[in-house]
Design a protein around this motif. Structure first.
Motif, short mmCIF file in Angstrom:
data_model
loop_
_atom_site.label_atom_id
_atom_site.label_comp_id
_atom_site.label_asym_id
_atom_site.label_seq_id
_atom_site.Cartn_x
_atom_site.Cartn_y
_atom_site.Cartn_z
N GLY A 88 -50.89 9.95 48.01
CA GLY A 88 -51.63 9.46 46.87
C GLY A 88 -50.80 9.09 45.67
O GLY A 88 -51.34 8.70 44.63
N TRP A 124 -54.68 3.75 39.86
CA TRP A 124 -55.85 4.46 40.37
C TRP A 124 -57.06 4.27 39.46
O TRP A 124 -58.19 4.15 39.93
CB TRP A 124 -55.53 5.95 40.53
N ARG A 167 -54.29 12.22 38.19
CA ARG A 167 -54.87 11.13 38.99
C ARG A 167 -56.30 11.46 39.40
O ARG A 167 -57.20 10.62 39.34
CB ARG A 167 -54.02 10.89 40.24
#
Length: 320
Positions: free
Chosen positions: A93, A107, A154
């Motif tokens: 990620g 993101w 995130r």
């Protein structure tokens, strides 16, 4: 309304030419209240990741129902994705060749955040997780703890109400782990609901109001952390300090004693013991017997989550 409501969930992975059919989750029921930290405990392969993937709409259930803040994972997946954030460990990620700020911008843009809002939210989150001075540094230079803090930023970029944390402090040094746990408490105090998957029983006991123990796809225990020790048949035990092995051996043979285990984790702690009474009323017998033997340092205690885990699962995957 529950934050997460999983009822009789089953998930099968279909048979292939190389692998047989796998029953990953078998009649799983888990409920997470709003505003609580709920621990998801169990060894690798127990089904924890599959459960989180279904709750976060990455996988579909084979049968059963799953709702997140009232929304059904099969019928309202888009609404759920805006409400949940998933924080994995390691490199997954993150784009390591670009900066922390650019990771958050990427993101955040996937959630449709506007440029001004995204810039402000990224700056605020990087400051909150202690990365303001490294906002424009390539992530490949970050330590494991710094990457985990960026993972958390995130996961929060779209301001989710439900967070799934997968081994968030794994590989961190003790100071970094304490700081990260403090962040988790702050998020809970804001009213967010958190599902924490961890092998660290001390972490689970410190953070989680309730826990679910899962193994081989089945729930072994789902209850408040304070009540989990009832699985052992007692709610209290006795800790005492003594270097006389003969007295310890004699104590093990008493009818009111279920077990006597060393609590030593190193040479400096030798002589520390924990007694599990045979039933709740036997704790007075334990204390009285120890006093008769001249043991002055004896005190009531509560069984730890680690002891519950070992009783139900064994030491597989356990970290302390």
């Amino acid at each position: 309304m529950l934050a997460v409501d999983v009822q009789q969930l089953t998930r099968r992975y279909a048979k292939t030419r190389r692998t047989p059919e796998v029953l990953a989750l078998d009649d799983v029921t888990v409920q997470v209240d709003q505003g609580e930290v709920h621990g998801l405990l169990g060894p690798n392969g127990a089904g924890k990741t599959t459960l989180v993937k279904i709750i976060s709409t990455v996988l579909l259930p084979s049968s059963g129902t799953v709702r997140v803040l009232g929304h059904d994972v099969e019928k309202e997946a888009r609404a759920i994705r805006e409400l949940v954030g998933v924080v994995f460990g390691g490199e997954r990620g993150l784009y390591t060749r670009v900066s922390a700020r650019r990771n958050l911008h990427f993101w955040g843009s996937l959630y449709g955040l506007g440029r001004a809002e995204l810039a402000q939210r990224s700056t605020d989150l990087l400051a909150r997780v202690g990365l303001a001075d490294h906002a424009d540094t390539p992530v490949e230079t970050f330590s494991r703890g710094m990457k985990q803090r960026l993972h958390l930023a995130r996961g929060l970029i779209h301001d989710p109400q439900v967070l799934f944390l997968d081994e968030p402090t794994s590989g961190m040094d003790p100071v970094a782990a304490l700081e990260f746990r403090a962040l988790i408490r702050e998020l809970q105090n804001e009213g967010r609901s958190i599902l924490l998957a961890t092998h660290d029983m001390a972490e689970a006991q410190a953070l989680c109001r309730s826990v679910t123990l899962i193994d081989h796809g089945r729930v072994l225990l789902s209850d408040r952390t304070s009540a989990a020790a009832q699985v052992l048949g007692v709610r209290q035990c006795v800790d005492f300090d003594l270097a006389d092995d003969a007295v310890v051996a004699a104590l093990r043979s008493r009818p009111f004693v279920a077990s006597v285990e060393s609590r030593a984790t190193g040479d400096e702690q030798d002589g520390q013991w924990r007694v599990m009474p045979s039933d709740p009323g036997a704790i007075r017998d334990v204390l009285g017997w120890l006093l008769d033997q001249g043991v002055l340092s004896a005190r009531r205690s509560e069984p730890s989550l680690e002891e519950v885990y070992i009783r139900l699962i064994g030491s597989r995957g356990l970290s302390v």
